[in-house]
Design a protein around this motif. Structure first.
Motif, PDB file in Angstrom:
ATOM      1  N   UNK A   1       0.828  -1.214   0.000  1.00  9.55           N
ATOM      2  CA  UNK A   1       0.000   0.000   0.000  1.00  9.55           C
ATOM      3  C   UNK A   1       0.858   1.257   0.000  1.00  9.55           C
ATOM      4  N   UNK A   2       1.955   1.230   0.721  1.00  7.76           N
ATOM      5  CA  UNK A   2       2.863   2.381   0.722  1.00  7.76           C
ATOM      6  C   UNK A   2       3.457   2.603  -0.670  1.00  7.76           C
ATOM      7  N   UNK A   3       3.813   1.522  -1.356  1.00 10.47           N
ATOM      8  CA  UNK A   3       4.350   1.650  -2.719  1.00 10.47           C
ATOM      9  C   UNK A   3       3.279   2.158  -3.684  1.00 10.47           C
TER      10      UNK A   3
ATOM     11  N   UNK B   1      -1.313   5.930  -7.194  1.00  9.13           N
ATOM     12  CA  UNK B   1      -2.440   5.112  -7.651  1.00  9.13           C
ATOM     13  C   UNK B   1      -3.394   4.807  -6.502  1.00  9.13           C
ATOM     14  N   UNK B   2      -4.521   4.259  -6.834  1.00  8.90           N
ATOM     15  CA  UNK B   2      -5.501   3.751  -5.884  1.00  8.90           C
ATOM     16  C   UNK B   2      -5.315   2.239  -5.788  1.00  8.90           C
TER      17      UNK B   2
ATOM     18  N   UNK C   1     -10.003  -2.419   6.162  1.00  8.00           N
ATOM     19  CA  UNK C   1     -11.037  -2.130   7.163  1.00  8.00           C
ATOM     20  C   UNK C   1     -10.437  -1.844   8.534  1.00  8.00           C
ATOM     21  N   UNK C   2      -9.313  -2.463   8.846  1.00  7.31           N
ATOM     22  CA  UNK C   2      -8.667  -2.290  10.156  1.00  7.31           C
ATOM     23  C   UNK C   2      -7.691  -1.121  10.183  1.00  7.31           C
ATOM     24  N   UNK C   3      -7.346  -0.578   9.018  1.00  4.48           N
ATOM     25  CA  UNK C   3      -6.340   0.494   8.943  1.00  4.48           C
ATOM     26  C   UNK C   3      -6.885   1.693   8.170  1.00  4.48           C
TER      27      UNK C   3
ATOM     28  N   UNK D   1      -5.280   4.132   5.445  1.00  4.78           N
ATOM     29  CA  UNK D   1      -5.161   3.843   4.007  1.00  4.78           C
ATOM     30  C   UNK D   1      -6.473   4.062   3.263  1.00  4.78           C
ATOM     31  N   UNK D   2      -7.471   4.655   3.900  1.00  4.77           N
ATOM     32  CA  UNK D   2      -8.784   4.860   3.279  1.00  4.77           C
ATOM     33  C   UNK D   2      -8.675   5.700   2.010  1.00  4.77           C
ATOM     34  N   UNK D   3      -7.713   6.605   1.954  1.00 13.42           N
ATOM     35  CA  UNK D   3      -7.551   7.464   0.768  1.00 13.42           C
ATOM     36  C   UNK D   3      -7.150   6.675  -0.479  1.00 13.42           C
ATOM     37  N   UNK D   4      -6.683   5.451  -0.307  1.00  9.05           N
ATOM     38  CA  UNK D   4      -6.254   4.642  -1.450  1.00  9.05           C
ATOM     39  C   UNK D   4      -7.379   3.842  -2.074  1.00  9.05           C
TER      40      UNK D   4
END
Length: 90
Positions: A58-60, A66-67, A80-82, A85-88
């Motif tokens: 996700x960081x990459x 990108x999404x 769902x737990x983090x 990262x919702x913006x991705x």
């Protein structure tokens, strides 16, 4: 632990571990990366390796602008737990 890398030739994110290679297969679209499957060496399951792999992936993806589309149940649960990262979510 080693850093997650993008193996574009194999269309997967990879993480080297003591017990083998953990990876997340993906497909690219012009705007998003669809993570379709994650795999962790059986002997290492339950130790947070898959979470480390997905976090690095996700960081990459974020750094690439990108999404992400979660095509794998583990990635759905991770997102769902983090909420950081919702913006991705694509």
């Amino acid at each position: 632990m080693a850093a997650v890398r993008d193996n574009r030739d194999q269309n997967r994110f990879e993480l080297d571990t003591e017990g083998g290679l953990a990876f997340a297969n993906y497909r690219r679209t012009p705007a998003a990366v669809i993570i379709t499957h994650t795999a962790t060496p059986r002997a290492l399951r339950g130790r947070g390796i898959a979470s480390e792999l997905v976090k690095g992936a996700l960081d990459l993806i974020r750094a690439d602008g990108r999404k992400v589309i979660a095509g794998c149940g583990f990635v759905v649960d991770y997102l769902n737990k983090h909420p950081e990262y919702a913006d991705l979510a694509g």
